[in-house]
Scaffold this active site. Structure first.
Site, PDB file in Angstrom:
ATOM      1  N   ALA A   1     -20.033   5.297  -5.149  1.00 13.13           N
ATOM      2  CA  ALA A   1     -21.509   5.476  -4.932  1.00 13.13           C
ATOM      3  C   ALA A   1     -21.735   6.325  -3.532  1.00 13.13           C
ATOM      4  O   ALA A   1     -21.222   6.149  -2.615  1.00 13.13           O
ATOM      5  CB  ALA A   1     -22.178   3.926  -4.567  1.00 13.13           C
TER       6      ALA A   1
ATOM      7  N   GLY B   1     -17.497   3.024  -6.987  1.00  8.84           N
ATOM      8  CA  GLY B   1     -17.993   3.052  -8.225  1.00  8.84           C
ATOM      9  C   GLY B   1     -17.479   4.010  -8.865  1.00  8.84           C
ATOM     10  O   GLY B   1     -17.606   3.871  -9.979  1.00  8.84           O
TER      11      GLY B   1
ATOM     12  N   GLU C   1     -15.236   1.865 -10.860  1.00  8.89           N
ATOM     13  CA  GLU C   1     -15.934   1.057 -11.612  1.00  8.89           C
ATOM     14  C   GLU C   1     -16.190   1.881 -12.932  1.00  8.89           C
ATOM     15  O   GLU C   1     -16.583   1.257 -14.228  1.00  8.89           O
ATOM     16  CB  GLU C   1     -16.794   0.460 -10.865  1.00  8.89           C
ATOM     17  CG  GLU C   1     -16.338  -0.368  -9.799  1.00  8.89           C
ATOM     18  CD  GLU C   1     -17.638  -1.245  -9.186  1.00  8.89           C
ATOM     19  OE1 GLU C   1     -18.303  -0.613  -8.380  1.00  8.89           O
ATOM     20  OE2 GLU C   1     -17.843  -2.251  -9.230  1.00  8.89           O
TER      21      GLU C   1
ATOM     22  N   GLU D   1     -14.781  -0.816  -1.329  1.00 12.53           N
ATOM     23  CA  GLU D   1     -16.196  -1.236  -0.863  1.00 12.53           C
ATOM     24  C   GLU D   1     -15.966  -2.167   0.329  1.00 12.53           C
ATOM     25  O   GLU D   1     -16.839  -2.381   1.359  1.00 12.53           O
ATOM     26  CB  GLU D   1     -16.736  -1.939  -2.005  1.00 12.53           C
ATOM     27  CG  GLU D   1     -17.407  -0.933  -2.937  1.00 12.53           C
ATOM     28  CD  GLU D   1     -16.489  -0.514  -4.236  1.00 12.53           C
ATOM     29  OE1 GLU D   1     -15.064  -0.727  -4.021  1.00 12.53           O
ATOM     30  OE2 GLU D   1     -16.973  -0.150  -5.170  1.00 12.53           O
TER      31      GLU D   1
HETATM   32  C1  TC6 Z   1     -19.260   2.079  -3.797  1.00 13.21           C
HETATM   33  O1  TC6 Z   1     -18.928   2.872  -4.584  1.00 13.21           O
HETATM   34  C2  TC6 Z   1     -20.010   0.993  -4.074  1.00 13.21           C
HETATM   35  C3  TC6 Z   1     -20.267   0.492  -5.420  1.00 13.21           C
HETATM   36  C4  TC6 Z   1     -20.848  -0.678  -5.588  1.00 13.21           C
HETATM   37  C5  TC6 Z   1     -22.269  -0.814  -6.034  1.00 13.21           C
HETATM   38  C6  TC6 Z   1     -23.132   0.333  -6.316  1.00 13.21           C
HETATM   39  N1  TC6 Z   1     -20.929   8.784  -0.304  1.00 13.21           N
HETATM   40  O2  TC6 Z   1     -13.701  11.785   4.151  1.00 13.21           O
HETATM   41  P1  TC6 Z   1     -14.140  13.228   4.066  1.00 13.21           P
HETATM   42  C7  TC6 Z   1     -18.756  12.474   2.278  1.00 13.21           C
HETATM   43  S1  TC6 Z   1     -19.170   2.342  -1.897  1.00 13.21           S
HETATM   44  C8  TC6 Z   1     -21.396   9.883   0.321  1.00 13.21           C
HETATM   45  O3  TC6 Z   1     -14.340  14.008   5.188  1.00 13.21           O
HETATM   46  P2  TC6 Z   1     -11.426  13.508   2.974  1.00 13.21           P
HETATM   47  C9  TC6 Z   1     -18.190  12.618   3.800  1.00 13.21           C
HETATM   48  O4  TC6 Z   1     -18.923  11.787   4.690  1.00 13.21           O
HETATM   49  C10 TC6 Z   1     -18.304   4.054  -1.786  1.00 13.21           C
HETATM   50  N2  TC6 Z   1     -20.682  10.738   1.020  1.00 13.21           N
HETATM   51  O5  TC6 Z   1     -13.043  13.971   3.179  1.00 13.21           O
HETATM   52  C11 TC6 Z   1     -17.777  13.946   4.308  1.00 13.21           C
HETATM   53  O6  TC6 Z   1     -19.130  14.390   4.438  1.00 13.21           O
HETATM   54  P3  TC6 Z   1     -19.485  15.431   5.603  1.00 13.21           P
HETATM   55  C12 TC6 Z   1     -16.653   3.544  -2.048  1.00 13.21           C
HETATM   56  C13 TC6 Z   1     -19.550  10.640   0.909  1.00 13.21           C
HETATM   57  O7  TC6 Z   1     -11.021  14.566   1.930  1.00 13.21           O
HETATM   58  C14 TC6 Z   1     -17.296  14.524   2.792  1.00 13.21           C
HETATM   59  O8  TC6 Z   1     -17.765  13.672   2.031  1.00 13.21           O
HETATM   60  N3  TC6 Z   1     -16.019   4.842  -1.693  1.00 13.21           N
HETATM   61  C15 TC6 Z   1     -18.760   9.712   0.136  1.00 13.21           C
HETATM   62  O9  TC6 Z   1     -10.782  13.354   4.194  1.00 13.21           O
HETATM   63  C16 TC6 Z   1     -16.012  14.556   2.822  1.00 13.21           C
HETATM   64  O10 TC6 Z   1     -15.379  13.352   3.193  1.00 13.21           O
HETATM   65  C17 TC6 Z   1     -15.339   5.046  -0.749  1.00 13.21           C
HETATM   66  O11 TC6 Z   1     -15.554   4.240   0.111  1.00 13.21           O
HETATM   67  C18 TC6 Z   1     -19.316   8.529  -0.413  1.00 13.21           C
HETATM   68  N4  TC6 Z   1     -19.068   7.763  -0.967  1.00 13.21           N
HETATM   69  O12 TC6 Z   1     -11.645  11.977   2.287  1.00 13.21           O
HETATM   70  C19 TC6 Z   1     -15.032   6.270  -0.485  1.00 13.21           C
HETATM   71  N5  TC6 Z   1     -17.380   9.857   0.280  1.00 13.21           N
HETATM   72  O13 TC6 Z   1     -18.422  16.500   5.287  1.00 13.21           O
HETATM   73  C20 TC6 Z   1     -15.219   6.908   0.778  1.00 13.21           C
HETATM   74  C21 TC6 Z   1     -17.098  10.884   1.285  1.00 13.21           C
HETATM   75  O14 TC6 Z   1     -20.726  15.660   5.752  1.00 13.21           O
HETATM   76  N6  TC6 Z   1     -14.710   8.026   1.029  1.00 13.21           N
HETATM   77  N7  TC6 Z   1     -18.262  11.307   1.468  1.00 13.21           N
HETATM   78  O15 TC6 Z   1     -18.822  14.653   6.897  1.00 13.21           O
HETATM   79  C22 TC6 Z   1     -13.404   8.451   1.409  1.00 13.21           C
HETATM   80  O16 TC6 Z   1     -12.729   7.500   1.472  1.00 13.21           O
HETATM   81  C23 TC6 Z   1     -13.067  10.019   1.577  1.00 13.21           C
HETATM   82  O17 TC6 Z   1     -14.194  10.443   2.065  1.00 13.21           O
HETATM   83  C24 TC6 Z   1     -12.277  10.744   0.532  1.00 13.21           C
HETATM   84  C25 TC6 Z   1     -12.112  11.934   0.854  1.00 13.21           C
HETATM   85  C26 TC6 Z   1     -10.937   9.845   0.582  1.00 13.21           C
HETATM   86  C27 TC6 Z   1     -13.192  10.414  -0.767  1.00 13.21           C
END
Ligand code: TC6
Length: 725
Positions: A60, A100, A103, A123
């Protein structure tokens, strides 16, 4: 968005939202439209869902959780829609399928993953739970123990492990999309009932209730005040006790609790703050966008004490060939042995172990006492004793020996970078790299630029942080930099509280209940009281250089507590000597117990100095320690030492054990409200006018006066004139 295409009997839905295909409202809408289109088209016999640019989806859109029309409830129904499709749906997982994203894949009837893909439900790390029915589907697919582990820790698992767990049906080394389309064609017409996870029973675990009780106790132990792990647990437990639909209802309820808990906002702030600090800038105009790092092909570490050993281990793990140098053979052999032990331990934790790290190969890790071997290295990290004269001597030598382009880094926790640089012929290449102990474990790298440090040097140090899998935070040069400078008033308050009537265990308990991994006195015992004592002696605050007649509890007209000095004079250095603020079972012991000797000593000390003992409540302990630390943070921001509050928060979360679910000290201040922080500081500073750390900083006063603006606007209230640089 999601792109819909139909070439053969298999319709392709491609999630598209660079850079990580986060599931925004628009993407979800397009995904729903694509599914409905495929359903309505009789020539479509199966569907394949994949992500653009080799990434399935990072879940998400995190920014969407704070939007007025929240994302929360939108995803679950779409996952259900996928699962209820009468045509088989196959997920082609490349790169990442997280949150998500995973999911969505769990709603699909089949999952094919690339061997290098990673999957997880992180999450919990954002203060949430997998609220799109993930807590109900995952246990049905991989069983309760594995699902609980993934959901309560948020860990990412590699595709190979996912295959073993049964999370994916197939892994491929080549083209995942083609493999998924092949599978989709193969399963056309096969019954989908057994592939719908919502219809499957949760696999039984012998003695499920006992297993769950034990798992809950573990989750609680590790959560330390963070709500999400326990609520994740409760959602999975609901899957074991209730039918799917009821479990989903419970999951939604728990999701809403977390969404409005405040902890979710703090953890999501921390997620973005960590990314924001990568975009560093200095008041002089240098920044990440224009500075290019130089390559580090070979490095050197000088000094193999505790810090040097950890730094060497870190560099070896990052695959950077290096030379490790000590002053004499005795120290070199001692250091080598310790480093090898650390590396053996690290290797045991890794797949491929010692062979991957290759640390027995002298071309990759060479131990020496010969400075000449540093001639061709690209970067040196000096990690010797914290002594200015010694550091200057080493830097003078380095500037003569090292090649002209080499970057010279000093691992200091407080000393003046400019003074160290002045001993060289290349101050533009001198930079502070403040590691935290143990250096191969702690994520923080405080990067300190001096007056002459070049943008290239900063960019190179930041690149080094990334290579070492650390969070680099660029800050300016002042005594203690950011982290320790904010720590000084905090520790000072803790000691003053003892003088006034509190006990080490009472102060520690309050701060540990707040969420710190370890309170200030346990921390001081762990780090060693002698470290600060040496520094205070160097500063002339205690010891032989203290002018005769100096009042015991005053220095330079300010309140001073000699308590830590008095303990050191009695050989109480903390864990290493078996006693400090606490008593330990033996020298080097780790179990702290309150020491009757110390309590008696404190009471005599109060009598000697005529201090009236009073009861100090938890609120005062917490506020005096935390608000003085935060107050220093505002002074740091006003001086331009850090370019934003996020920097301070990232430093505290990653280097000082600040509870992440409270978002860092500056974020915490914003949740308390700056007028309240100010009022409390005013109250305490009136009671203790000789403690400058309690006098509210001008910047805090200004922000409170302009109406408590949101944290992201704070820096816009700093006028150019008030910035030091
Ligand atoms: C969920 O899914 C809940 C669901 C339940 C009900 C609805 N959203 O980390 P990086 C951005 S909760 C928005 O630098 P990497 C990040 O801010 C979500 N933005 O790259 C950055 O932006 P910037 C559960 C996101 O290669 C850019 O993308 N998911 C999101 O070192 C690049 O990211 C997570 O917790 C996002 N979901 O790592 C996963 N994800 O360039 C969270 C990333 O403007 N993400 N961005 O600074 C990660 O763990 C890591 O970003 C990665 C990539 C492993 C995907």
């Amino acid at each position: 968005m999601a792109q819909y295409a139909r070439g053969s009997a298999v319709a392709v839905i491609r999630l598209r939202n660079p850079p990580v295909n986060a599931l925004s409202r628009a993407v979800l809408q397009a995904l729903e439209d694509g599914l409905k289109k495929a359903d309505a088209d009789p020539s479509v016999k199966a569907v394949m869902i994949c992500g653009e640019n080799g990434k399935f989806s990072a879940g998400a859109d995190i920014r969407g959780f704070s939007a007025p029309k929240r994302l929360g409830g939108a995803l679950g129904p779409i996952v259900s829609l996928i699962e209820s499709s009468e045509k088989p749906v196959v997920a082609a997982i490349e790169g990442v399928a997280l949150g998500g994203g995973l999911e969505v894949a769990l709603g699909c009837h089949y999952r094919v993953a690339h061997v290098k893909a990673r999957m997880g439900l992180p999450e919990v790390t954002l203060g949430l739970l997998p609220g799109a029915e993930g807590t109900q589907r995952l246990p049905r697919l991989i069983g309760v123990p594995a699902a609980l582990d993934m959901i309560t820790t948020g860990k990412h698992i590699p595709a190979t492990e996912a295959l073993k767990l049964g999370l994916v049906d197939e892994i491929v080394e080549e083209n995942t999309i083609e493999a998924a389309i092949r599978l989709a064609n193969k399963v056309i017409g096969q019954p989908l009932g057994p592939r719908r996870l919502s219809l499957k029973p949760v696999p039984k675990v012998p003695n499920m209730e006992a297993f769950l009780d034990e798992a809950l106790a573990k989750v609680k132990r590790q959560a330390r005040g963070c709500l999400a792990p326990e609520l994740c647990f409760q959602a999975v437990r609901a899957a074991t006790r209730s039918p799917f639909a009821e479990g989903v209802r419970r999951e939604r309820e728990l999701f809403q609790v977390l969404l409005s808990s405040g902890q979710a906002q703090a953890l999501q702030y921390a997620f973005f703050a960590e990314r924001a600090v990568r975009r560093w800038a200095t008041p002089g105009g240098a920044s990440w966008s224009s500075a290019a790092p130089q390559p580090v092909r070979r490095a050197a570490v000088i000094g193999l004490g505790t810090m040097g050993r950890g730094i060497v281990t870190s560099l070896v793990k990052a695959n950077i060939p290096l030379v490790a140098l000590e002053q004499d053979l005795e120290n070199l052999n001692k250091g080598r042995k310790a480093v090898m032990l650390l590396l053996e331990r690290e290797a045991m934790k890794m797949e491929g172990g010692a062979q991957v790290l290759d640390f027995h190969n002298p071309a990759r890790l060479q131990f020496t006492v010969d400075f000449d071997l540093l001639r061709d290295v690209d970067l040196v990290i000096e990690a010797v004793f914290e002594n200015m004269a010694l550091k200057k001597e080493i830097f003078h030598k380095l500037s003569k020996i090292c090649k002209p382009g080499a970057l010279l880094c000093t691992n200091t926790s407080a000393l003046n970078i400019d003074e160290i640089a002045s001993a060289t012929n290349r101050p533009q290449q001198v930079i502070g790299t403040h590691f935290f102990s143990p250096a191969h474990v702690m994520r923080l790298l405080e990067i300190i630029y001096g007056r002459h440090t070049s943008p290239t040097a900063i960019a190179t140090a930041m690149q080094l942080a990334t290579a070492l899998k650390k969070v680099g935070v660029v800050v300016g040069n002042c005594f203690g930099f950011v982290g320790n400078r904010m720590m000084f008033p905090y520790v000072q308050q803790a000691v003053f509280l003892l003088e006034e009537g509190s006990r080490p265990d009472a102060v520690d308990q309050v701060l540990e209940d707040f969420g710190f991994k370890i309170g200030p006195f346990r921390m001081s015992d762990l780090a060693g009281l002698d470290v600060g004592w040496r520094s205070r002696k160097d500063q002339g605050l205690t010891g032989p250089s203290l002018p005769a007649g100096t009042p015991a509890r005053q220095r330079h007209g300010q309140r001073y507590s000699p308590l830590p000095d008095l303990l050191c004079e009695r050989g109480r250095f903390g864990q290493k000597t078996g006693k400090g603020w606490y008593l330990y079972e033996k020298a080097g012991g780790r179990t702290a117990t309150p020491d009757p000797w110390l309590l008696n000593f404190l009471s005599q000390y109060r009598d000697t100095h005529g201090i009236r003992t009073r009861f100090i409540d938890q609120e005062e302990i917490l506020e005096r320690c935390l608000f003085s630390l935060i107050n220093e943070g505002f002074a740091i921001l006003a001086e331009g030492i850090a370019s934003g509050p996020e920097h301070l928060d990232v430093i505290y979360i990653n280097g000082y054990g600040w509870p992440k679910h409270r978002g860092g000290p500056m974020f915490y201040a914003s949740t308390v409200g700056l007028p309240r922080v100010l009022a409390k500081l005013q109250k305490y500073s009136e009671a203790h006018p000789d403690v400058p750390g309690l006098q509210p900083s001008a910047f805090l006063k200004k922000l409170a006066a302009v109406g408590n603006p949101p944290l992201k606007e704070w820096m816009s209230y700093l006028s150019q004139q008030s910035s030091k640089l």
